[in-house]
Design a protein around this motif. Structure first.
Motif, short mmCIF file in Angstrom:
data_model
loop_
_atom_site.label_atom_id
_atom_site.label_comp_id
_atom_site.label_asym_id
_atom_site.label_seq_id
_atom_site.Cartn_x
_atom_site.Cartn_y
_atom_site.Cartn_z
N HIS A 49 -0.62 49.99 -29.23
CA HIS A 49 -0.33 51.37 -28.86
C HIS A 49 0.51 51.38 -27.59
CE1 HIS A 49 -2.77 53.53 -31.83
NE2 HIS A 49 -3.60 52.50 -31.75
N ALA A 58 -3.26 57.61 -41.61
CA ALA A 58 -4.40 56.84 -41.12
C ALA A 58 -3.97 55.52 -40.49
CB ALA A 58 -5.37 56.57 -42.28
N GLY A 113 -2.95 54.80 -37.55
CA GLY A 113 -3.45 54.61 -36.19
C GLY A 113 -4.87 54.09 -36.13
N ARG A 114 -5.59 54.13 -37.25
CA ARG A 114 -6.97 53.65 -37.30
C ARG A 114 -7.06 52.18 -37.68
NH1 ARG A 114 -9.75 58.67 -40.71
NH2 ARG A 114 -8.25 60.27 -40.06
N THR A 124 -10.36 61.31 -47.87
CA THR A 124 -11.55 60.48 -47.63
C THR A 124 -12.18 60.10 -48.96
OG1 THR A 124 -11.99 61.66 -45.57
CG2 THR A 124 -13.79 60.35 -46.49
N PRO A 139 -10.81 56.31 -44.96
CA PRO A 139 -9.65 57.20 -45.06
C PRO A 139 -8.59 56.65 -46.00
CG PRO A 139 -9.46 55.88 -43.08
CD PRO A 139 -10.78 55.50 -43.73
#
Length: 204
Positions: A17, A71, A73-74, A107, A177
């Motif tokens: 990040h 999703a 970023g997860r 989800t 997700p």
């Protein structure tokens, strides 16, 4: 443009990040064949531009808009991701037209094993409901699938053994997700009808 036919299960090596954006590094030797910086690869259904190519891994930059709407970023190092190179104009379209522009994050609500398949129930953001139709197409984390049924807030899909073995959907647990992209044709039809611009409709 993509087809939703996953070519390889990649592995996230790094997600760095950098304030509002991020640099993603993915191990995926199969999709690197013929790939150069500037080419497009769909990572879990998200169209991304390759910025660096290594011996068996590639790097992409992930902008704030993409981090907000998908999703990606997860993800964490070690996570598996579905990979597909952009389709050639002279290639076979075995799935459906997939842009790699994610419409929302869903989800996995449940999965029910069958004899040689799994039935999945996927929750979706309310604004996407009008684009879903039984026997219609949808891309789930970059995988082209046929909708088996639609209910308020959820839709069903069935996964054949090949999909279970060769995509992340075979590994996904309830609560996980998924990136969702509805059929682009449905969005264009909605736009044309709303504008009263469907050629031949209502005229003689």
């Amino acid at each position: 443009m993509f087809t939703g036919i996953v070519e390889e299960l990649g592995t996230v090596l790094e997600l760095e990040h950098r304030g509002a954006d991020a640099r993603l590094v993915v191990h995926g030797p199969a999709v690197l064949a013929g790939t150069r910086a500037g080419d497009s690869i769909a990572v879990d259904g998200v169209c991304l531009t390759v910025v660096e190519v290594g011996a068996d891994a590639f790097s992409v930059d992930v902008m704030p808009e993409t981090l907000d709407r998908t999703a990606l970023g997860r993800l964490a190092p070690g996570a598996r991701v579905n990979l597909e190179r952009a389709v050639r104009a002279d290639g076979r379209l075995d799935g459906h037209l997939v842009q790699g522009h994610v419409d929302g994050v869903g989800t996995l609500l449940s999965r029910t094993p069958g004899e040689r398949w799994d039935d999945l129930l996927v929750g979706y953001p309310a604004p996407l409901g009008r684009y879903l139709a039984e026997k219609g197409s949808i891309a789930v984390s970059g995988v082209s699938l046929t909708v088996t049924g639609v209910q308020e807030g959820a839709f069903g899909v069935s996964l054949i053994p090949t999909t279970l073995a060769r995509t992340t959907l075979g590994l996904l647990a309830p609560g996980g997700p998924v990136n969702l992209e509805v059929d682009v044709i449905a969005k264009y039809v909605e736009r044309l009808v709303a504008a009263g611009a469907v050629p031949g409709v209502g005229s003689r």
